[in-house]
Motif scaffolding. Structure first.
Motif, PDB file in Angstrom:
ATOM      1  N   ALA A  33       0.837  -1.199   0.000  1.00  0.00           N
ATOM      2  CA  ALA A  33       0.000   0.000   0.000  1.00  0.00           C
ATOM      3  C   ALA A  33       0.873   1.251   0.000  1.00  0.00           C
ATOM      4  O   ALA A  33       0.571   2.222  -0.704  1.00  0.00           O
ATOM      5  N   THR A  38      -3.417  -0.481  -4.682  1.00  0.00           N
ATOM      6  CA  THR A  38      -4.717  -0.191  -4.069  1.00  0.00           C
ATOM      7  C   THR A  38      -5.762  -1.257  -4.350  1.00  0.00           C
ATOM      8  O   THR A  38      -6.756  -1.333  -3.649  1.00  0.00           O
ATOM      9  N   GLU A  80     -11.180   0.068  -3.774  1.00  0.00           N
ATOM     10  CA  GLU A  80      -9.743   0.192  -3.588  1.00  0.00           C
ATOM     11  C   GLU A  80      -9.454   0.246  -2.097  1.00  0.00           C
ATOM     12  O   GLU A  80     -10.343   0.559  -1.292  1.00  0.00           O
ATOM     13  N   HIS A  82      -6.991   1.944   0.707  1.00  0.00           N
ATOM     14  CA  HIS A  82      -6.067   3.043   0.951  1.00  0.00           C
ATOM     15  C   HIS A  82      -5.649   3.049   2.408  1.00  0.00           C
ATOM     16  O   HIS A  82      -6.463   2.732   3.291  1.00  0.00           O
TER      17      HIS A  82
END
Length: 152
Positions: A33, A38, A80, A82
Motif C-alpha cells: 500500500a 490499491t 480500492e 487506501h
C-alpha cells in the motif's frame, strides 16, 4: 486451530501494536500500500497470496483502522484499499524493518530494493532521538514497566 490471544489490554505498546498488525502477510500488504498498490488484484499478484487469505487480511486491516475501502477511482464496481492516517503512521515501522533486513539479511553487494525519497532519489535514513534531539540506540534506552495494578 489455536485461537489467537488478544493483546488489546496489554500494558506494552509493542504488544498492542502487534495485535493490530496481526501477521507478516498484513505487513506485506501495508508495504505494498505504501508502494501505491490499491486493488485486490494488485496485492494478490504482488504477494502471490491465496485470494481467501488476502480477503481475510484486508478485512482485518480495515476493521483495525489500518486501511479503508473506498470506491474505485475509475468509477468501476470494485473498491480500492487506501492507508488511513493510522496506517500511514506505520511508515517508520516499515523503514525500520527494511533497515534491519538491509543490515543483516543480505550478503555484501547482494542486490535488493532500495527506499529513496521520491523527489530527490536520496536514501531514507532512520534515526531514534530523545525529545531534546539527541541520537540514542538500544543501550541508551530502558522500558519503564507498568505494575499489574496499572500504576507506572
Amino acid at each position: 486451530m489455536v485461537k489467537r490471544k488478544s493483546l488489546t489490554g496489554d500494558y506494552c505498546p509493542s504488544a498492542r501494536s502487534l495485535d493490530v498488525i496481526g501477521d507478516w502477510w498484513s505487513l506485506l500488504i501495508v508495504r505494498d500500500a505504501f508502494d501505491g498498490l490499491t486493488r485486490f488484484g494488485e496485492f494478490q499478484k504482488s504477494l502471490g497470496i491465496a485470494k481467501n487469505i488476502l480477503s481475510e487480511r484486508l478485512k482485518t486491516l480495515i476493521a483495525r483502522g489500518i486501511l479503508k475501502a473506498v470506491p474505485a477511482t475509475d468509477g468501476g464496481a470494485h473498491q480500492e484499499y487506501h492507508l488511513t492516517e493510522m496506517g500511514r503512521d506505520l511508515f517508520p515501522v516499515m523503514v525500520a524493518l527494511r533497515k534491519f533486513g538491509e543490515a543483516h539479511l543480505f550478503a555484501p553487494g547482494e542486490p535488493h530494493s532500495r527506499l529513496v525519497e521520491r523527489e530527490t532519489g536520496q536514501a531514507i535514513q532512520l534515526e531514534i532521538r530523545t525529545s531534546d534531539g539527541r541520537a540514542v540506540d538500544a543501550k541508551d534506552a530502558v522500558i519503564l514497566k507498568v505494575e499489574e495494578d496499572g500504576a507506572a
